[in-house]
Design a protein around this motif. Structure first.
Motif, PDB file in Angstrom:
ATOM      1  N   GLY A   1     -80.029  30.507 -25.594  1.00 12.69           N
ATOM      2  CA  GLY A   1     -78.928  30.687 -24.662  1.00 12.69           C
ATOM      3  C   GLY A   1     -77.589  30.713 -25.359  1.00 12.69           C
ATOM      4  O   GLY A   1     -77.488  30.882 -26.576  1.00 12.69           O
ATOM      5  N   VAL A   2     -76.535  30.529 -24.571  1.00 12.81           N
ATOM      6  CA  VAL A   2     -75.189  30.601 -25.119  1.00 12.81           C
ATOM      7  C   VAL A   2     -74.304  29.560 -24.440  1.00 12.81           C
ATOM      8  O   VAL A   2     -74.399  29.322 -23.231  1.00 12.81           O
ATOM      9  CB  VAL A   2     -74.609  32.027 -24.946  1.00 12.81           C
ATOM     10  CG1 VAL A   2     -74.493  32.415 -23.488  1.00 12.81           C
ATOM     11  CG2 VAL A   2     -73.269  32.162 -25.640  1.00 12.81           C
ATOM     12  N   ARG A   3     -73.484  28.892 -25.243  1.00  8.60           N
ATOM     13  CA  ARG A   3     -72.503  27.941 -24.752  1.00  8.60           C
ATOM     14  C   ARG A   3     -71.225  28.693 -24.425  1.00  8.60           C
ATOM     15  O   ARG A   3     -70.682  29.419 -25.267  1.00  8.60           O
ATOM     16  CB  ARG A   3     -72.224  26.872 -25.804  1.00  8.60           C
ATOM     17  CG  ARG A   3     -71.158  25.843 -25.413  1.00  8.60           C
ATOM     18  CD  ARG A   3     -71.640  24.934 -24.313  1.00  8.60           C
ATOM     19  NE  ARG A   3     -70.640  23.918 -23.966  1.00  8.60           N
ATOM     20  CZ  ARG A   3     -70.743  23.106 -22.927  1.00  8.60           C
ATOM     21  NH1 ARG A   3     -71.814  23.183 -22.143  1.00  8.60           N
ATOM     22  NH2 ARG A   3     -69.811  22.218 -22.664  1.00  8.60           N
ATOM     23  N   VAL A   4     -70.732  28.537 -23.188  1.00  5.34           N
ATOM     24  CA  VAL A   4     -69.571  29.283 -22.715  1.00  5.34           C
ATOM     25  C   VAL A   4     -68.438  28.318 -22.397  1.00  5.34           C
ATOM     26  O   VAL A   4     -68.648  27.302 -21.722  1.00  5.34           O
ATOM     27  CB  VAL A   4     -69.914  30.104 -21.451  1.00  5.34           C
ATOM     28  CG1 VAL A   4     -68.708  30.927 -21.002  1.00  5.34           C
ATOM     29  CG2 VAL A   4     -71.117  31.003 -21.705  1.00  5.34           C
ATOM     30  N   SER A   5     -67.242  28.634 -22.877  1.00  5.16           N
ATOM     31  CA  SER A   5     -66.041  27.869 -22.555  1.00  5.16           C
ATOM     32  C   SER A   5     -64.970  28.841 -22.082  1.00  5.16           C
ATOM     33  O   SER A   5     -64.681  29.831 -22.769  1.00  5.16           O
ATOM     34  CB  SER A   5     -65.538  27.093 -23.776  1.00  5.16           C
ATOM     35  OG  SER A   5     -66.498  26.142 -24.205  1.00  5.16           O
ATOM     36  N   VAL A   6     -64.385  28.561 -20.912  1.00  3.39           N
ATOM     37  CA  VAL A   6     -63.386  29.450 -20.320  1.00  3.39           C
ATOM     38  C   VAL A   6     -62.137  28.656 -19.980  1.00  3.39           C
ATOM     39  O   VAL A   6     -62.227  27.567 -19.395  1.00  3.39           O
ATOM     40  CB  VAL A   6     -63.929  30.127 -19.041  1.00  3.39           C
ATOM     41  CG1 VAL A   6     -62.876  31.050 -18.435  1.00  3.39           C
ATOM     42  CG2 VAL A   6     -65.204  30.900 -19.345  1.00  3.39           C
ATOM     43  N   GLN A   7     -60.975  29.179 -20.347  1.00  2.00           N
ATOM     44  CA  GLN A   7     -59.687  28.621 -19.955  1.00  2.00           C
ATOM     45  C   GLN A   7     -58.831  29.769 -19.429  1.00  2.00           C
ATOM     46  O   GLN A   7     -58.724  30.818 -20.078  1.00  2.00           O
ATOM     47  CB  GLN A   7     -58.973  27.953 -21.138  1.00  2.00           C
ATOM     48  CG  GLN A   7     -59.698  26.747 -21.730  1.00  2.00           C
ATOM     49  CD  GLN A   7     -60.794  27.129 -22.699  1.00  2.00           C
ATOM     50  OE1 GLN A   7     -60.668  28.120 -23.416  1.00  2.00           O
ATOM     51  NE2 GLN A   7     -61.875  26.358 -22.729  1.00  2.00           N
ATOM     52  N   VAL A   8     -58.223  29.572 -18.257  1.00  4.19           N
ATOM     53  CA  VAL A   8     -57.443  30.640 -17.646  1.00  4.19           C
ATOM     54  C   VAL A   8     -56.343  30.035 -16.790  1.00  4.19           C
ATOM     55  O   VAL A   8     -56.462  28.895 -16.319  1.00  4.19           O
ATOM     56  CB  VAL A   8     -58.363  31.561 -16.805  1.00  4.19           C
ATOM     57  CG1 VAL A   8     -58.919  30.830 -15.601  1.00  4.19           C
ATOM     58  CG2 VAL A   8     -57.660  32.849 -16.408  1.00  4.19           C
ATOM     59  N   ARG A   9     -55.275  30.776 -16.574  1.00  2.00           N
ATOM     60  CA  ARG A   9     -54.169  30.275 -15.755  1.00  2.00           C
ATOM     61  C   ARG A   9     -53.701  31.368 -14.796  1.00  2.00           C
ATOM     62  O   ARG A   9     -54.051  32.536 -14.926  1.00  2.00           O
ATOM     63  CB  ARG A   9     -53.008  29.825 -16.640  1.00  2.00           C
ATOM     64  CG  ARG A   9     -52.386  30.910 -17.492  1.00  2.00           C
ATOM     65  CD  ARG A   9     -51.326  30.336 -18.440  1.00  2.00           C
ATOM     66  NE  ARG A   9     -50.644  31.375 -19.199  1.00  2.00           N
ATOM     67  CZ  ARG A   9     -51.096  31.908 -20.320  1.00  2.00           C
ATOM     68  NH1 ARG A   9     -52.263  31.506 -20.821  1.00  2.00           N
ATOM     69  NH2 ARG A   9     -50.395  32.844 -20.946  1.00  2.00           N
ATOM     70  N   GLY A  10     -52.885  30.917 -13.820  1.00  2.00           N
ATOM     71  CA  GLY A  10     -52.288  31.860 -12.882  1.00  2.00           C
ATOM     72  C   GLY A  10     -53.166  32.230 -11.708  1.00  2.00           C
ATOM     73  O   GLY A  10     -52.875  33.203 -11.002  1.00  2.00           O
TER      74      GLY A  10
END
Length: 457
Positions: free
Chosen positions: A51-60
């Motif tokens: 599998g895959v480790r996913v990290s997401v950061q987003v604004r607005g």
């Protein structure tokens, strides 16, 4: 019906070029933008097991939960939304990535045969408009059939109900980023046609020209390996050639094309048509020039290897039904190479994943290695064998013994994201692989079609 073998004489003089790339651990990233192109976040992907480790950061974004999915194409451009038939922001990303062909939106933990491989957990956005998510999914990967390299991650305006098709009622597409492998440089040669499906590839080192042929319509393109300029060398359909598969260039500069039906002179005149015996299911797939002056040809549906001599006379050379190679339903022998010493042929059996060695003098057959599922085209570099494994979307590296009678799988490379890689060619220290997308024939392929050049690994 007769299936024939194509020889094409080439006369384009173009310059060669070099390319460089680096190799880093398997990870990827995506820069998230809004429809106006403003950068408002990022996502990272690291391979962990299957599998895959996913990290997401987003604004607005508005506070609350937002649907988040992997989409089929690596394009964050406007395009038609298939659900509404209207042009929408990031519609160019296509629909949800669906490697299991489920055609169903489902829970992020559902196996891919029941739900889209691109169905991800939701993103939670706080009162300050900043959202983040960290999770591991086995529905997607950075390599193999579930590979998400060169696809896109999309964040929607609303929450995902994890059941309604096609996107869980999650609303407009508000953020998008193309998933790009970290630290790897490749060069793509784009083709102009909307239905090219490039299967075979060959390189003429004297002219610096790559040749590729369409499995859909038989068109053959010439590509300047230095500039990337593409010209149509031979129109498909000429004298019945509807497909072009394996390619090779001989010492006279002639291009041999399996799956086709003609021989062309430098000025485009027909020189020769080579016909295999009449059969209801002919499948002339690949060929190789041997040091003895003969050309050896595989047929994926008939258990025979053909040989063409220097007089361009074709005959059945080896009856495979009398060897350990057993033909089964599906695509059988396809990729073929000759060892540098001229003693052996190495042939790939796609439907079993077996690699075979055939003695050119005695015709003795020996199994070299198994486990190369979906192995297609081959390229031999000394005792290193590269295998394009189409449905697995990787190029495999195999180390062979001194007598080519045994081997060991060393590495599997997804490069920057492959789409049904079929065959390989070499340009100096680089390799070129076709992204054939044969699994998309009759459907919606990702365009432009392309060949990808990368450093040997």
């Amino acid at each position: 019906m007769r299936r024939t073998l194509l020889l094409t004489v080439l006369s384009l003089g173009l310059a060669s070029a070099g390319a460089a790339q680096s190799s880093l651990p398997l990870s990827a990233s995506a820069t998230l933008r809004d429809p106006a192109g403003t950068v408002l976040g990022n996502a990272s992907f690291v391979q962990q097991g299957d599998g895959v480790r996913v990290s997401v950061q987003v604004r607005g974004l508005t506070p609350g939960q937002h649907g988040m999915h992997i989409h089929e194409f690596g394009r964050c451009t406007p395009g038609v939304d298939a659900a509404t038939n209207k042009v929408v922001a990031f519609g160019g990303a296509g629909g949800h990535f669906d490697p299991g062909m489920s055609k169903n939106h489902d829970d992020p933990k559902a196996p891919n045969k029941y739900g889209h491989g691109g169905d991800l957990p939701m993103l939670t956005v706080g009162a300050d408009g900043v959202g983040q998510a960290n999770f591991t999914t086995t529905k997607a990967s950075l390599t193999g059939e579930n590979g998400i390299l060169a696809r896109s991650i999309v964040i929607h305006a609303k929450a995902d109900d994890f059941k309604s098709d096609p996107a869980g009622m999650s609303g407009a597409r508000e953020r998008c980023g193309v998933i790009e492998r970290d630290g790897l440089k490749v060069r793509d040669y784009a083709l102009p046609g909307p239905q090219d499906f490039p299967e075979g590839v060959a390189y003429d080192a004297k002219k610096g020209v790559l040749y590729t042929g369409s499995a859909q319509n038989g068109t053959i393109y010439a590509i300047n390996a230095q500039t990337g300029a593409v010209s149509k060398f031979q129109e498909g359909g000429a004298l019945g050639r509807q497909i072009a598969l394996g390619l090779d260039v001989d010492k006279q500069g002639r291009l041999w094309v399996a799956g086709g039906a003609q021989v062309l002179s430098p000025d485009g005149m027909t020189l020769k048509v080579l016909e295999t015996p009449k059969s209801p299911r002919p499948y002339v797939n690949d060929l190789v020039m041997a040091p003895d002056g003969n050309v050896y040809v595989t047929d994926s549906s008939r258990p025979v290897i053909f040989r063409v001599n220097s007089k361009l006379e074709l005959s059945a050379w080896l009856d495979l039904s009398k060897t350990p190679i057993r033909y089964q339903p599906g695509v059988n022998l396809n990729g073929i190479v000759v060892t540098p010493d001229g003693k052996y042929l190495l042939v790939m059996q796609l439907n079993t994943g077996d690699l075979w060695r055939i003695d050119l003098k005695t015709k003795a057959v020996k199994k070299v290695l198994g486990g190369l599922k979906n192995g297609d085209g081959l390229l031999l570099d000394g005792r290193t064998l590269y295998v394009a494994r189409n449905k697995d979307q990787v190029v495999s590296k195999v180390s062979l013994s001194a007598d080519y009678g045994s081997g060991q799988l060393v590495k599997e490379e997804p490069l920057a994201g492959l789409r049904f890689p079929a065959t390989l060619a070499r340009i100096g220290n680089d390799l070129v692989v076709t992204q054939a997308q044969l699994d998309r024939m009759g459907g919606t392929p990702e365009t432009p079609f392309k060949l990808t050049r990368f450093a040997k690994f």
